[in-house]
Design an enzyme around this catalytic site. Structure first.
Site, PDB file in Angstrom:
ATOM      1  N   GLU A 247       0.715  -1.322   0.012  1.00 47.58           N
ATOM      2  CA  GLU A 247       0.129  -0.141   0.018  1.00 47.58           C
ATOM      3  C   GLU A 247       0.863   1.103   0.160  1.00 47.58           C
ATOM      4  OE1 GLU A 247      -2.390  -0.666   3.652  1.00 47.58           O
ATOM      5  OE2 GLU A 247      -2.932  -2.620   2.799  1.00 47.58           O
TER       6      GLU A 247
ATOM      7  N   LEU B  81      -6.017  -1.744  -0.625  1.00 44.79           N
ATOM      8  CA  LEU B  81      -5.778  -1.794   0.827  1.00 44.79           C
ATOM      9  C   LEU B  81      -6.460  -3.182   1.327  1.00 44.79           C
ATOM     10  CD1 LEU B  81      -6.555   1.283   2.952  1.00 44.79           C
ATOM     11  CD2 LEU B  81      -6.081  -1.000   3.851  1.00 44.79           C
TER      12      LEU B  81
ATOM     13  N   GLU C  99      -4.278  -6.433   3.226  1.00 39.49           N
ATOM     14  CA  GLU C  99      -3.188  -7.246   3.487  1.00 39.49           C
ATOM     15  C   GLU C  99      -3.286  -8.542   3.157  1.00 39.49           C
ATOM     16  OE1 GLU C  99      -4.868  -5.183   5.598  1.00 39.49           O
ATOM     17  OE2 GLU C  99      -3.362  -3.481   5.673  1.00 39.49           O
TER      18      GLU C  99
ATOM     19  N   GLN D  50       2.311  -1.934   6.020  1.00 40.50           N
ATOM     20  CA  GLN D  50       2.624  -0.703   6.673  1.00 40.50           C
ATOM     21  C   GLN D  50       2.935  -0.566   8.023  1.00 40.50           C
ATOM     22  OE1 GLN D  50      -0.524   2.100   5.708  1.00 40.50           O
ATOM     23  NE2 GLN D  50       0.544   2.656   3.520  1.00 40.50           N
ATOM     24  N   PHE D  51       2.159  -1.402   8.894  1.00 40.83           N
ATOM     25  CA  PHE D  51       2.577  -1.445  10.171  1.00 40.83           C
ATOM     26  C   PHE D  51       2.189  -2.873  10.700  1.00 40.83           C
ATOM     27  CE2 PHE D  51       2.044   2.893   9.775  1.00 40.83           C
ATOM     28  CZ  PHE D  51       3.076   3.494  10.653  1.00 40.83           C
TER      29      PHE D  51
ATOM     30  N   PRO E  14      -4.464  -9.548   9.624  1.00 42.74           N
ATOM     31  CA  PRO E  14      -5.408  -9.986   8.421  1.00 42.74           C
ATOM     32  C   PRO E  14      -4.695 -10.914   7.583  1.00 42.74           C
ATOM     33  CG  PRO E  14      -5.693  -7.562   8.742  1.00 42.74           C
ATOM     34  CD  PRO E  14      -4.518  -8.122   9.654  1.00 42.74           C
TER      35      PRO E  14
ATOM     36  N   HIS F  37       0.202   0.465  16.057  1.00 43.11           N
ATOM     37  CA  HIS F  37       1.320   0.909  15.319  1.00 43.11           C
ATOM     38  C   HIS F  37       2.733   0.850  16.095  1.00 43.11           C
ATOM     39  CE1 HIS F  37      -1.522   2.850  12.984  1.00 43.11           C
ATOM     40  NE2 HIS F  37      -0.774   3.365  12.293  1.00 43.11           N
TER      41      HIS F  37
END
Lengths: 326, 355
Positions: A29, A58, A60, A82-83, A89, A129
């Site tokens: 992403e 978007l 995962e 991303q994190f 997921p 995060h």
């Protein structure tokens, strides 16, 4: 040689390997035009085009699932989640499929792929995060898990991960993304997967750590003038370099493990079990661990209460020294 | 202001109905031999299936998922696929495996709990069985994206059931396929039962096919017990995929005649009169009716096909059961390309424990 931070070192590794190997594709992403939320893939879409640097929908599980299909059919996908909190997921794809496709097909199909994912706290971020989910993945056979502690390791480990025939989870400690600048060779080199590194030799106590905490441990050790500490940076969490750990503990007879994940069922527990199996009679004191607590990582205001600190590390070293009677 | 900004229609295709009546203008241009091949592989699939159920009752294989009633979906699709295309089956695609060239004895071995059964020959483009529901869909999409990137003129085909369409991976896969215009054909065998849950409780969509519209590509429902319609829809979709025009969802509307697997009993949750209705729509019977009309069928031919199928099946069982056990240490072989120090140590530990 240029002085690079961790972000730049990984970017350089990706750039050079992509130039060499046309089968490498990136998917994730915001990794294209935007260069990724941490800018690790900055400029790569411009260099190699949108077909090789894919801004994905978007999703995962979709990113990891399609990566498996790509890896099994001749490409070398490097995906980004991303994190680490958004990795959940995609767990089904990692744990039920990426790790098993070689076994399920008896080697006919494999998943030579890399998953890049930031990990850990210390950047004052939102919920999900600041987590450290490495133990879930280390627990899964068929995956390899690496985590660099500085820009030099980052470039070398990334090149090894890309060339590895099995799926590699490449965790990037966010806390040190831009906190360390060091000389990183322009030429290609590898840091081997499965080999720990003794970053500082010592005689009294071994500190085993990895990722962002190598830096913190080194700083803490500098404050301890009266103890000779040996620091082991694991670099690879799976497969684990047990030999380096055991050799060091046999020499010092004392050990502290530092990692930020929650304690129960955490990776420190596994290391302690191995020390128990292979170096119990060399121990002069019970092994100590400095870890996160068994709570949700607090948000930015109180995150520091959760994370390891210089003082927590110094206290643990003091405790093993005291317990050993020295 | 309020206005209609989109309308959609759902296509349905049937060529050969349950009475053997045929919509001649839509019949694919088959050679006689191709029609016979369809019939023979459907018979072989059913013979395999019958034998597997018996072996399971005798404890000679483990849990088994029967294909009965879905032969047309599987054999019709598999005939349409070309050598370089790659198939991603779920766990009920025994017919697809056989048609594609998987040695039958391997399937018996697999269902008997021997991983060697999933060693797929190098020249057979098939993925191993995927037990998790729906999670293999993104693999097929990824492989299709990979073919596109590598400029291969090939497509992928993925099988799943009506239950899988409720999984998140169905959504993510359909969405990726649409976004990347991936050369993939989604084949949903809507057999109307996901273990004990009927399709009307699985989704409130009138058809599975119409779900494709939301992802920006075509979906079609076909009579899944009509091998001509299945072949036609799948070969059209594959051609479209290979020529760069993107994915298709094909809903094969069919029925699961057997239990979900040998581990459940459908009587408990399903009205048997429903099964009787669907037995009358049998895919093999209706092809037989068509072949009779066309002079492609005789008692002698039927007997030969059945005898041959039984022979293939019994030889496969024999071969599967004659396989020697693996050496204990081999269970560690396929986790990584190169065994890790931990695995080497654990292998020694196992060998020590066996002494």
């Amino acid at each position: 040689m240029a002085k690079l931070n961790l972000v730049e070192a990984i970017n350089l590794a990706l750039k050079q390997e992509m130039k060499k190997d046309g089968k490498i594709v990136l998917i994730g992403e915001d990794i294209g035009e935007d260069g990724g939320v941490f800018r690790v893939t900055e400029g790569l879409a411009k260099l190699y085009g949108n077909e090789r640097v894919m801004d994905s929908p978007l999703a995962e599980s979709g990113i990891l699932g399609t990566s498996i299909g790509m890896a099994a059919t001749g490409l070398k996908p490097i995906s980004e989640v991303q994190f680490e909190g958004f990795l959940m997921p995609a767990f089904d794809q990692l744990i039920s499929h990426a790790s098993r496709i070689r076994n399920r097909s008896r080697g006919r199909f494999t998943a030579p792929m890399v998953l890049r994912c930031p990990i850990g706290g210390g950047i004052k971020a939102l919920e999900h995060h600041s987590d450290s989910p490495e133990a879930y993945l280390i627990h899964t056979p068929g995956l390899k898990v690496v985590i660099p502690s500085n820009p030099y390791n980052a470039k070398g480990l990334m090149i090894s991960a890309i060339r590895d025939p099995d799926p590699v989870i490449f965790f990037e400690p966010k806390k040190i993304y831009r906190a360390i600048k060091m000389e990183v060779p322009e030429k290609e080199y590898t840091v081997p997967i499965g080999k720990a590194h003794v970053v500082k030799k010592g005689d009294d106590v071994t500190i085993i750590t990895y990722g962002a905490w190598v830096k913190t441990v080194r700083e803490a050790v500098e404050k301890m003038s009266d103890v000779s500490v040996e620091i082991v940076d694991l670099r690879t969490l799976s497969p684990l370099d047990t030999t380096t750990i055991i050799n060091s503990v046999k020499k010092t007879g004392k050990c502290v493990i530092v990692n930020e994940a929650q304690r129960t069922g955490g990776f420190a527990a596994e290391i302690i079990a191995r020390i128990n199996e292979k170096a119990f009679f060399n121990l002069e004191a019970p092994v100590e661990r400095v870890t996160g607590y068994d709570i949700v990582v607090p948000l930015r205001k109180f995150e520091n209460l959760y994370l390891p600190t210089h003082q927590k590390i110094i206290n643990a070293v003091d405790k093993v020294m005291k317990n050993s009677g020295k | 202001m309020e206005k209609i900004i989109g309308k959609f229609q759902t296509k349905y295709l049937q060529i050969l109905d349950e009475f053997g009546k045929c919509d001649e203008k839509n019949v694919p241009k088959f050679k006689k031999s191709a029609i016979k091949k369809l019939y023979e592989y459907m018979i072989l699939t059913r013979a395999f299936d019958d034998k597997a159920l018996k072996l399971q009752r005798q404890g000679r294989i483990g849990t088994f998922a029967s294909t009965r009633g879905q032969e047309a979906c599987q054999i019709g699709s598999a005939l349409a696929i070309k050598k370089d295309d790659l198939i991603f089956p779920a766990f009920r695609e025994n017919g697809v495996y056989l048609m594609r060239g998987m040695p039958m004895y391997k399937l018996f071995s697999y269902w008997a709990g021997d991983e060697r059964g999933m060693i797929i020959p190098e020249n057979v483009n098939l993925f191993p069985i995927s037990i998790t529901v729906g999670a293999h869909l993104p693999h097929a999409v990824g492989a299709a994206m990979s073919f596109k990137i590598q400029k291969k003129k090939a497509a992928t085909m993925v099988f799943f059931g009506d239950g899988a369409t409720s999984e998140g991976d169905f959504h993510e896969s359909m969405n990726f396929a649409g976004v990347y215009k991936a050369p993939v054909v989604f084949i949903c065998q809507n057999n109307q039962w996901a273990i004990s849950v009927p399709v009307k409780e699985q989704t409130s969509s009138a058809t599975i096919a119409q779900k494709a519209i939301a992802y920006g590509f075509e979906g079609i429902r076909v009579d899944g017990n009509d091998v001509f319609a299945v072949y036609r829809a799948v070969s059209d979709a594959l051609k479209k995929a290979r020529s760069g025009k993107g994915p298709t969802l094909i809903e094969c509307f069919t029925y699961r005649i057997s239990d979900h697997t040998t581990s459940d009993e459908a009587k408990k949750y399903r009205d048997e009169s429903e099964v009787e209705v669907w037995k009358k729509k049998d895919p093999i019977d209706r092809l037989k009716k068509y072949m009779l009309k066309k002079g492609l069928f005789s008692d002698k031919y039927e007997k030969n096909v059945l005898t041959r199928a039984e022979k293939i099946v019994s030889e496969a069982v024999e071969k599967s059961e004659a396989l020697k056990d693996i050496k204990a240490g081999e269970i560690f072989e396929y986790m990584y390309e190169k065994k890790t120090p931990d695995l080497i140590e654990q292998q020694k530990e196992l060998n020590g424990g066996l002494k």
